[in-house]
Write an enzyme that holds these catalytic residues in place. Sequence first.
Site, PDB file in Angstrom:
ATOM      1  N   GLN A 142       5.622  -5.661  17.930  1.00  0.00           N
ATOM      2  CA  GLN A 142       4.165  -5.877  18.313  1.00  0.00           C
ATOM      3  C   GLN A 142       3.891  -7.342  18.176  1.00  0.00           C
ATOM      4  OE1 GLN A 142       0.473  -4.790  16.373  1.00  0.00           O
ATOM      5  NE2 GLN A 142       0.377  -3.499  18.078  1.00  0.00           N
ATOM      6  N   HIS A 161       0.533  -9.733  18.294  1.00  0.00           N
ATOM      7  CA  HIS A 161      -0.578  -9.565  18.315  1.00  0.00           C
ATOM      8  C   HIS A 161      -1.286 -10.712  19.023  1.00  0.00           C
ATOM      9  CE1 HIS A 161      -4.737  -9.876  16.667  1.00  0.00           C
ATOM     10  NE2 HIS A 161      -4.583  -8.746  15.880  1.00  0.00           N
ATOM     11  N   LEU A 216      -3.017 -14.978  11.476  1.00  0.00           N
ATOM     12  CA  LEU A 216      -3.620 -13.940  12.141  1.00  0.00           C
ATOM     13  C   LEU A 216      -5.049 -14.312  12.033  1.00  0.00           C
ATOM     14  CD1 LEU A 216      -2.741 -11.392  13.814  1.00  0.00           C
ATOM     15  CD2 LEU A 216      -4.025 -10.195  11.968  1.00  0.00           C
ATOM     16  N   PHE A 267     -12.593  -1.700  17.096  1.00  0.00           N
ATOM     17  CA  PHE A 267     -11.305  -2.107  16.935  1.00  0.00           C
ATOM     18  C   PHE A 267     -10.537  -1.720  18.388  1.00  0.00           C
ATOM     19  CE2 PHE A 267      -8.431  -3.988  13.882  1.00  0.00           C
ATOM     20  CZ  PHE A 267      -9.315  -4.619  13.118  1.00  0.00           C
ATOM     21  N   ARG A 277      -3.626  -4.053  21.724  1.00  0.00           N
ATOM     22  CA  ARG A 277      -2.771  -5.317  21.629  1.00  0.00           C
ATOM     23  C   ARG A 277      -1.709  -5.474  22.631  1.00  0.00           C
ATOM     24  NH1 ARG A 277      -2.455  -4.941  15.133  1.00  0.00           N
ATOM     25  NH2 ARG A 277      -4.508  -5.005  14.853  1.00  0.00           N
ATOM     26  N   ARG A 319       1.281  -0.039  18.168  1.00  0.00           N
ATOM     27  CA  ARG A 319       0.313   0.346  17.291  1.00  0.00           C
ATOM     28  C   ARG A 319      -1.073  -0.068  17.535  1.00  0.00           C
ATOM     29  NH1 ARG A 319      -1.935  -1.741  12.622  1.00  0.00           N
ATOM     30  NH2 ARG A 319      -0.663  -3.916  12.263  1.00  0.00           N
ATOM     31  N   THR A 328      -8.173 -11.867  12.626  1.00  0.00           N
ATOM     32  CA  THR A 328      -8.104 -10.353  13.006  1.00  0.00           C
ATOM     33  C   THR A 328      -9.038 -10.034  14.447  1.00  0.00           C
ATOM     34  OG1 THR A 328      -9.021  -8.183  12.045  1.00  0.00           O
ATOM     35  CG2 THR A 328     -10.206 -10.499  11.413  1.00  0.00           C
ATOM     36  N   GLU A 329      -8.386  -8.841  14.731  1.00  0.00           N
ATOM     37  CA  GLU A 329      -9.043  -8.189  15.968  1.00  0.00           C
ATOM     38  C   GLU A 329     -10.577  -8.046  15.496  1.00  0.00           C
ATOM     39  OE1 GLU A 329      -6.038  -5.277  17.288  1.00  0.00           O
ATOM     40  OE2 GLU A 329      -7.925  -3.891  17.907  1.00  0.00           O
ATOM     41  N   GLY A 353       0.751  -1.263  -0.051  1.00  0.00           N
ATOM     42  CA  GLY A 353       0.233  -0.028   0.065  1.00  0.00           C
ATOM     43  C   GLY A 353       0.756   1.280   0.006  1.00  0.00           C
ATOM     44  N   ALA A 354       1.875   1.250   0.850  1.00  0.00           N
ATOM     45  CA  ALA A 354       2.578   2.538   0.857  1.00  0.00           C
ATOM     46  C   ALA A 354       3.527   2.813  -0.436  1.00  0.00           C
ATOM     47  CB  ALA A 354       3.752   2.437   2.080  1.00  0.00           C
ATOM     48  N   LEU A 408      -2.756   0.418   7.873  1.00  0.00           N
ATOM     49  CA  LEU A 408      -3.437   0.825   6.639  1.00  0.00           C
ATOM     50  C   LEU A 408      -3.325   2.219   6.446  1.00  0.00           C
ATOM     51  CD1 LEU A 408      -5.935  -1.923   6.248  1.00  0.00           C
ATOM     52  CD2 LEU A 408      -3.479  -1.935   5.188  1.00  0.00           C
ATOM     53  N   HIS A 424       3.896  -9.836  14.899  1.00  0.00           N
ATOM     54  CA  HIS A 424       2.958  -9.240  14.080  1.00  0.00           C
ATOM     55  C   HIS A 424       3.723  -7.957  13.385  1.00  0.00           C
ATOM     56  CE1 HIS A 424      -0.671  -8.319  12.196  1.00  0.00           C
ATOM     57  NE2 HIS A 424      -0.977  -7.197  12.808  1.00  0.00           N
TER      58      HIS A 424
HETATM   59  C1  LIG Z   1      -2.212 -11.068   8.492  1.00  0.00           C
HETATM   60  C2  LIG Z   1      -2.105  -9.476   8.800  1.00  0.00           C
HETATM   61  C3  LIG Z   1      -3.505  -8.742   8.701  1.00  0.00           C
HETATM   62  C4  LIG Z   1      -3.145  -7.444   9.090  1.00  0.00           C
HETATM   63  N1  LIG Z   1      -4.350  -6.663   9.202  1.00  0.00           N
HETATM   64  C5  LIG Z   1      -4.552  -5.199   9.237  1.00  0.00           C
HETATM   65  C6  LIG Z   1      -5.314  -4.421   9.528  1.00  0.00           C
HETATM   66  O1  LIG Z   1      -6.581  -4.824   9.096  1.00  0.00           O
HETATM   67  N2  LIG Z   1      -5.272  -3.197   9.215  1.00  0.00           N
HETATM   68  C7  LIG Z   1      -4.007  -2.430   9.771  1.00  0.00           C
HETATM   69  O2  LIG Z   1      -4.095  -1.442   9.579  1.00  0.00           O
HETATM   70  N3  LIG Z   1      -3.104  -3.298   9.430  1.00  0.00           N
HETATM   71  C8  LIG Z   1      -3.055  -4.682   9.266  1.00  0.00           C
HETATM   72  N4  LIG Z   1      -1.991  -5.297   9.224  1.00  0.00           N
HETATM   73  C9  LIG Z   1      -0.571  -4.656   9.021  1.00  0.00           C
HETATM   74  C10 LIG Z   1      -0.430  -4.238   7.540  1.00  0.00           C
HETATM   75  O3  LIG Z   1      -1.062  -5.102   6.747  1.00  0.00           O
HETATM   76  C11 LIG Z   1       1.053  -4.148   7.082  1.00  0.00           C
HETATM   77  O4  LIG Z   1       1.903  -3.339   8.065  1.00  0.00           O
HETATM   78  C12 LIG Z   1       1.149  -3.298   5.839  1.00  0.00           C
HETATM   79  O5  LIG Z   1       0.207  -3.793   4.776  1.00  0.00           O
HETATM   80  C13 LIG Z   1       2.647  -3.219   5.386  1.00  0.00           C
HETATM   81  O6  LIG Z   1       2.249  -2.609   4.207  1.00  0.00           O
HETATM   82  P1  LIG Z   1       3.676  -1.962   3.332  1.00  0.00           P
HETATM   83  O7  LIG Z   1       3.346  -1.131   2.097  1.00  0.00           O
HETATM   84  O8  LIG Z   1       4.665  -1.281   4.156  1.00  0.00           O
HETATM   85  O9  LIG Z   1       4.487  -3.217   3.031  1.00  0.00           O
HETATM   86  P2  LIG Z   1       3.878  -4.729   2.292  1.00  0.00           P
HETATM   87  O10 LIG Z   1       2.604  -4.478   1.978  1.00  0.00           O
HETATM   88  O11 LIG Z   1       4.458  -5.838   3.101  1.00  0.00           O
HETATM   89  O12 LIG Z   1       4.943  -4.660   0.907  1.00  0.00           O
HETATM   90  C14 LIG Z   1       6.310  -4.931   0.887  1.00  0.00           C
HETATM   91  C15 LIG Z   1       6.515  -4.726  -0.620  1.00  0.00           C
HETATM   92  O13 LIG Z   1       8.221  -4.714  -0.784  1.00  0.00           O
HETATM   93  C16 LIG Z   1       8.571  -5.610  -1.539  1.00  0.00           C
HETATM   94  N5  LIG Z   1      10.033  -6.000  -1.290  1.00  0.00           N
HETATM   95  C17 LIG Z   1      10.439  -6.162   0.014  1.00  0.00           C
HETATM   96  N6  LIG Z   1      11.544  -6.431   0.100  1.00  0.00           N
HETATM   97  C18 LIG Z   1      12.230  -6.304  -1.267  1.00  0.00           C
HETATM   98  C19 LIG Z   1      13.300  -6.180  -1.924  1.00  0.00           C
HETATM   99  N7  LIG Z   1      14.552  -6.510  -1.297  1.00  0.00           N
HETATM  100  N8  LIG Z   1      13.389  -5.992  -3.158  1.00  0.00           N
HETATM  101  C20 LIG Z   1      12.272  -5.456  -3.781  1.00  0.00           C
HETATM  102  N9  LIG Z   1      11.007  -5.551  -3.252  1.00  0.00           N
HETATM  103  C21 LIG Z   1      11.130  -5.787  -1.954  1.00  0.00           C
HETATM  104  C22 LIG Z   1       7.579  -6.688  -1.703  1.00  0.00           C
HETATM  105  O14 LIG Z   1       7.888  -7.423  -2.790  1.00  0.00           O
HETATM  106  C23 LIG Z   1       6.205  -5.956  -1.420  1.00  0.00           C
HETATM  107  O15 LIG Z   1       5.943  -5.617  -2.903  1.00  0.00           O
HETATM  108  C24 LIG Z   1      -2.164  -6.549   9.210  1.00  0.00           C
HETATM  109  C25 LIG Z   1      -0.735  -7.400   8.960  1.00  0.00           C
HETATM  110  C26 LIG Z   1      -0.994  -8.842   8.818  1.00  0.00           C
HETATM  111  C27 LIG Z   1       0.115  -9.697   8.739  1.00  0.00           C
END
Ligand SMILES: Cc1cc2nc3c(=O)[nH]c(=O)nc-3n(C[C@H](O)[C@H](O)[C@H](O)COP(=O)(O)OP(=O)(O)OC[C@H]3O[C@@H](n4cnc5c(N)ncnc54)[C@H](O)[C@@H]3O)c2cc1C
Length: 577
Positions: free
Chosen positions: A235, A237, A247, A115, A281, A393, A249-250, A14-15, A399, A351
Site C-alpha cells: 500500500q 498511502h 505520514l 476514516f 487509499r 488495507r 494521517t488520514e 502492538g501485536a 491496529l 506505507h
Molecule cells: C506513520 C504511521 C501511522 C500509522 N497510523 C495508523 C493508524 O492510525 N491506524 C492503523 O490501524 N494503523 C496505522 N499504521 C500502521 C500500523 O501502525 C502498523 O502496521 C502496526 O503498528 C505494526 O505493528 P506490529 O506490532 O506488527 O509491528 P511494529 O509495531 O512495527 O513492531 C515491530 C517490532 O519488531 C521488532 N523487530 C523487528 N525486527 C526484529 C528482529 N530482527 N529482531 C528483534 N526484534 C525485531 C521491533 O523492535 C519492534 O519491536 C500507521 C503506520 C505508520 C507508519
Amino acid sequence: MQTEYDAVIVGAGGAGLYAALEASDAGRVAVISKLYPVRSHTGTAQGGIGAALGNLEEDKPEWHAFDTIKGGDYLVDQDAAAILADEAVQAVYDLENMGLPFSRTPDGRIDQRRFGGHTRNFGEAPVRRACYAADRTGHMILQTLYQQCIKNDVEFLAEFHAVDLIMDGPACRGLVVLELRTGELHTIRSKAVMLATGGFGRMFKTTSNAYANTGDGLALALRRGVPLEDMEFYQFHPTGIAGLGILITEAVRGEGGILRNRQGERFMEEYAPKLLDLAPRDLISKAILSELKRGNGMRGDRQIDDYVLLDATKLGKEVVEEKIPDIADFCRTYLGIDPAVQPIPVQPTAHYGMGGIPTDLHGRVHRGGGEGSYLGLYAAGECACVSVHGANRLGTNSLVDLVVFGRRAGRHIADFIANADLGRVASGSDSYARDKVARLKSGKGAHGGKIRETLQKTMMEQVGVIREGSEMRAAIATIEGIRDDYREARVQDPDASFNTDLLELLELENLLDLAYVTAHAALRREESRGGHTRSDFPERDDGRWLRHSLVRLADGKPEFSDKSVDTSLFAPKPRVY
Ligand SMILES: Cc1cc2nc3c(=O)[nH]c(=O)nc-3n(C[C@H](O)[C@H](O)[C@H](O)COP(=O)(O)OP(=O)(O)OC[C@H]3O[C@@H](n4cnc5c(N)ncnc54)[C@H](O)[C@@H]3O)c2cc1C
C-alpha cells in the site's frame, strides 16, 4: 543470560505485546526486540483504531466487515474479516479498561471519527468508526500494553536482534539472536516462537516507515522454507509529506481536510463521487498519480515526484491543535507551515505490506500446499497475513488486526505451552547465523549503502504505485545483480558493541530477499486489484486471479503456488465509491 522459555515473542509492537500479555498467563514468556520496546513502530500510528461501537451514530460489525472486504478488493478472507470486525469492539473496551486514554465525547464516551472506506449500511455514506487518542493512538496502545506486560512479569530482551529460526522439520524449536550490546550470538530454546516484527516499507525510497522496518521476521521465515502470501500487494498511502514521505494521517481528511490540485479543484469529486476524500487509499493514490500525469500537480511537470495539496485550513486552529496536534507539529518542523493556515504539500508514500507470513485464525503459521501448520510457530501483526486486508488495507484496520489477532495468537500460545515440552535443539543450530556474521565481517566487496540506495530507487520507480511488465522485469534483473553484490558486502566497523554497520547489513539482506519475491509476485499477477495496479493489465480479473499467491525461495529462486480466498459472506462485485 536465560536461554530457555515457554514462549518467545519476536517484536514489541502492538501485536507482540498483546500476544505476550495473553501467553504470560500460562508460562515464562520473553519478548525480544531489536529496538527499545516502546520505540516500536506501533507508537507512530496516528489516526485511530476502527471498531463499530456506534457511540456517535448507528454502526454494526457487519458493516465494518463489509467495508474491510470491499476495501480489500475482495481478496480478503471473509471469515477472518468477520472476526476482525466482531472482536474489535470488545478489544477496544478491553484497552479502555487497561487504562488507555482515548479522546472522549462531551458525555464521556470514546470519541469516534471518520476514516477512508468506512461506511454505514454497506457503502451508503462515511461513518464515525475510528476510536482515537488525538493523533497518538498507536503510542497510547503501545504504552498501555507495555505496562500490562510488565505487570504480568513478561521478560524483555531489549536490543537483541533475531537472526535465524531454529526449525526441526515442521516444528520450531527456538531462535538465534544477536545481542547488540556485546555483539554475541545466543541460541534460545522455546516451546513456541511468535514473529511480530512489523513491516518492510524500507524497501522503497519514499516511505512513512522507520529505519527499523526491514521485514526481518518475514525474511527469516522465507529463508527457512516458509511461504509468504500476497507479497505483490503493497500500500502507498496518499498523503506523505512531499519529498520526505513522513505520514500525514488520514484523520486530517476524516476531520474535513480536502485534496486539491494546482487549479485548486477538489479532484476526488471525479474519482470517488460518493466518498470523495474519504475513499480508500489505493483509489486516492491512483487519483493523485493520474492528476500528476495530466499536469495538474503543483509543479505541473507530469513527473511522479510532483505533489498535490492537502487543505486543512477550513478546520480552524482549535480543531487542528486538539485533534491532530502531532501533525501540526510535523508541518511546523519539516515544512515551516501552520496547517490551519496553509495547505500541506503531499504525495503517495510507501506505507503498509498487505501480504506476509500466512497464518490461520489463531496465528499458527501455514506451511502451504494443504500441509497444515507448523508446530510452535506463530505470527501476527503487519508481518503476518491472516488475511484481513486482502489487496488494500483500510485505515485503522492495522491496529485492529494487531490487537484482535495478536491476542488470539497469544491465547493459542498459552494453551499450546501448557501441554508442550521444550524440543531438542541440535548442536550447531546456530552455524548459519555464525557463518553469516563471519562472512560479513570478512567481505571483500563494497559497503551496503550503495546496494540499499539502488534497491530503494528501483522498487520505488519500477515496482511502485503503477506497475508495468517490462519495468518489473528490469527491476528483477537489477535486484538479482545487487543480491550478487551483497554476497561480497562487508562490515567496515570492527567493534563488537552496538555495531550498527553489521545490523544494517543483516537488515539489508532481508530487504533484498523480500523485494525480490515482491517484484516476482507483482510480475506474475496479470491484473489490477487494490494496491496492485498494472498499466498493462488495467482490469480486475476474478476468473484468473481471485486467489492468494504463495511464494517460497527454492535454491534462491521464487516458486509460486496459490491458495483459495474465503468468499463465504459477500460475493465479489465491482468496486465503486
Ligand atoms: C506513520 C504511521 C501511522 C500509522 N497510523 C495508523 C493508524 O492510525 N491506524 C492503523 O490501524 N494503523 C496505522 N499504521 C500502521 C500500523 O501502525 C502498523 O502496521 C502496526 O503498528 C505494526 O505493528 P506490529 O506490532 O506488527 O509491528 P511494529 O509495531 O512495527 O513492531 C515491530 C517490532 O519488531 C521488532 N523487530 C523487528 N525486527 C526484529 C528482529 N530482527 N529482531 C528483534 N526484534 C525485531 C521491533 O523492535 C519492534 O519491536 C500507521 C503506520 C505508520 C507508519
